[in-house]
Design an enzyme around this catalytic site. Structure first.
Site, PDB file in Angstrom:
ATOM      1  N   HIS A   1      -9.293  -3.994  -1.328  1.00 28.60           N
ATOM      2  CA  HIS A   1      -8.283  -3.233  -0.585  1.00 28.60           C
ATOM      3  C   HIS A   1      -8.765  -1.802  -0.348  1.00 28.60           C
ATOM      4  O   HIS A   1      -8.685  -1.284   0.769  1.00 28.60           O
ATOM      5  CB  HIS A   1      -6.961  -3.248  -1.366  1.00 28.60           C
ATOM      6  N   GLU A   2      -9.280  -1.170  -1.396  1.00 29.96           N
ATOM      7  CA  GLU A   2      -9.710   0.228  -1.280  1.00 29.96           C
ATOM      8  C   GLU A   2     -10.978   0.363  -0.430  1.00 29.96           C
ATOM      9  O   GLU A   2     -11.103   1.314   0.336  1.00 29.96           O
ATOM     10  CB  GLU A   2      -9.898   0.861  -2.659  1.00 29.96           C
TER      11      GLU A   2
ATOM     12  N   CYS B   1       0.856  -1.185   0.000  1.00 28.24           N
ATOM     13  CA  CYS B   1       0.000   0.000   0.000  1.00 28.24           C
ATOM     14  C   CYS B   1       0.891   1.234   0.000  1.00 28.24           C
ATOM     15  O   CYS B   1       1.898   1.262   0.717  1.00 28.24           O
ATOM     16  CB  CYS B   1      -0.894  -0.019   1.236  1.00 28.24           C
TER      17      CYS B   1
ATOM     18  N   HIS C   1     -10.015   0.404   3.064  1.00 29.51           N
ATOM     19  CA  HIS C   1      -9.605   1.759   3.474  1.00 29.51           C
ATOM     20  C   HIS C   1     -10.828   2.572   3.897  1.00 29.51           C
ATOM     21  O   HIS C   1     -10.784   3.284   4.900  1.00 29.51           O
ATOM     22  CB  HIS C   1      -8.871   2.482   2.342  1.00 29.51           C
TER      23      HIS C   1
END
Length: 136
Positions: free
Chosen positions: A126-127, A85, A130
Site C-alpha cells: 500500500h505504501e 487509507c 503511494h
C-alpha cells in the site's frame, strides 16, 4: 514532528523521487506521525505528509519501521482485498500479494533485502503504491 495528513489528490498522485541522506528528517516525521495516528493507521508514505520523497513507515505490532527508497522486487500469491487509507474516505478494492521481497535503505542508508508476508506485506505494498502515485 507530527505532520498533518495530506488529502490533496494532486500531491498523492505524483510519483515520488528518490530520497537522499538529507531527507532523514522526513523519515523521523513519518514515524512521529505514524505514532500519533496509531489508533487508526498502520503505515504512511512521505507524500501522505506532503513530501514527494520515496520514504515509508509502517507498524509491525508495537514496532515502527522506516524504509528509504523501497522497491518491491518479487511478488508471490496474489489475492483481492479491501483497504482504507488516512488520505482517503472509505475502503476500496485492490490486489495484493501474500509474499513480497523488498530492497530498501535503513535510516543509516545501509542496503537491505527482506521478504515480508501476510498483513505486513500488504501494508508495505500500500505504501509503495503511494510512492508510485497509485491511489487505491
Amino acid at each position: 514532528m507530527i505532520r498533518a495528513i495530506c488529502k490533496d489528490m494532486a500531491i498523492l498522485s505524483r510519483k515520488s523521487v528518490p530520497a537522499t541522506r538529507e531527507d532523514v528528517q522526513v523519515l523521523d516525521d513519518l514515524l512521529d506521525t505514524l505514532r500519533a495516528n496509531a489508533d487508526g493507521c498502520v503505515g504512511l508514505a512521505a507524500n501522505m505528509i506532503g513530501v514527494n520523497k520515496r520514504i515509508i513507515a509502517f507498524s509491525i505490532g508495537p514496532v515502527n519501521i522506516g524504509m528509504i527508497n523501497p522497491v518491491i522486487t518479487k511478488r508471490n500469491r496474489p489475492y483481492d482485498t479491501e483497504e482504507g487509507c488516512l488520505s482517503l474516505e472509505g475502503v476500496r478494492q485492490t490486489k495484493r500479494y501474500e509474499s513480497i521481497e523488498v530492497e530498501f535503505l535503513d535510516r543509516n542508508f545501509k542496503q537491505h533485502k527482506q521478504i515480508f508476508t501476510d498483513f505486513t506485506a500488504q501494508i508495505i505494498q500500500h505504501e509503495v503504491d503511494h510512492c508510485e502515485g497509485i491511489i487505491i
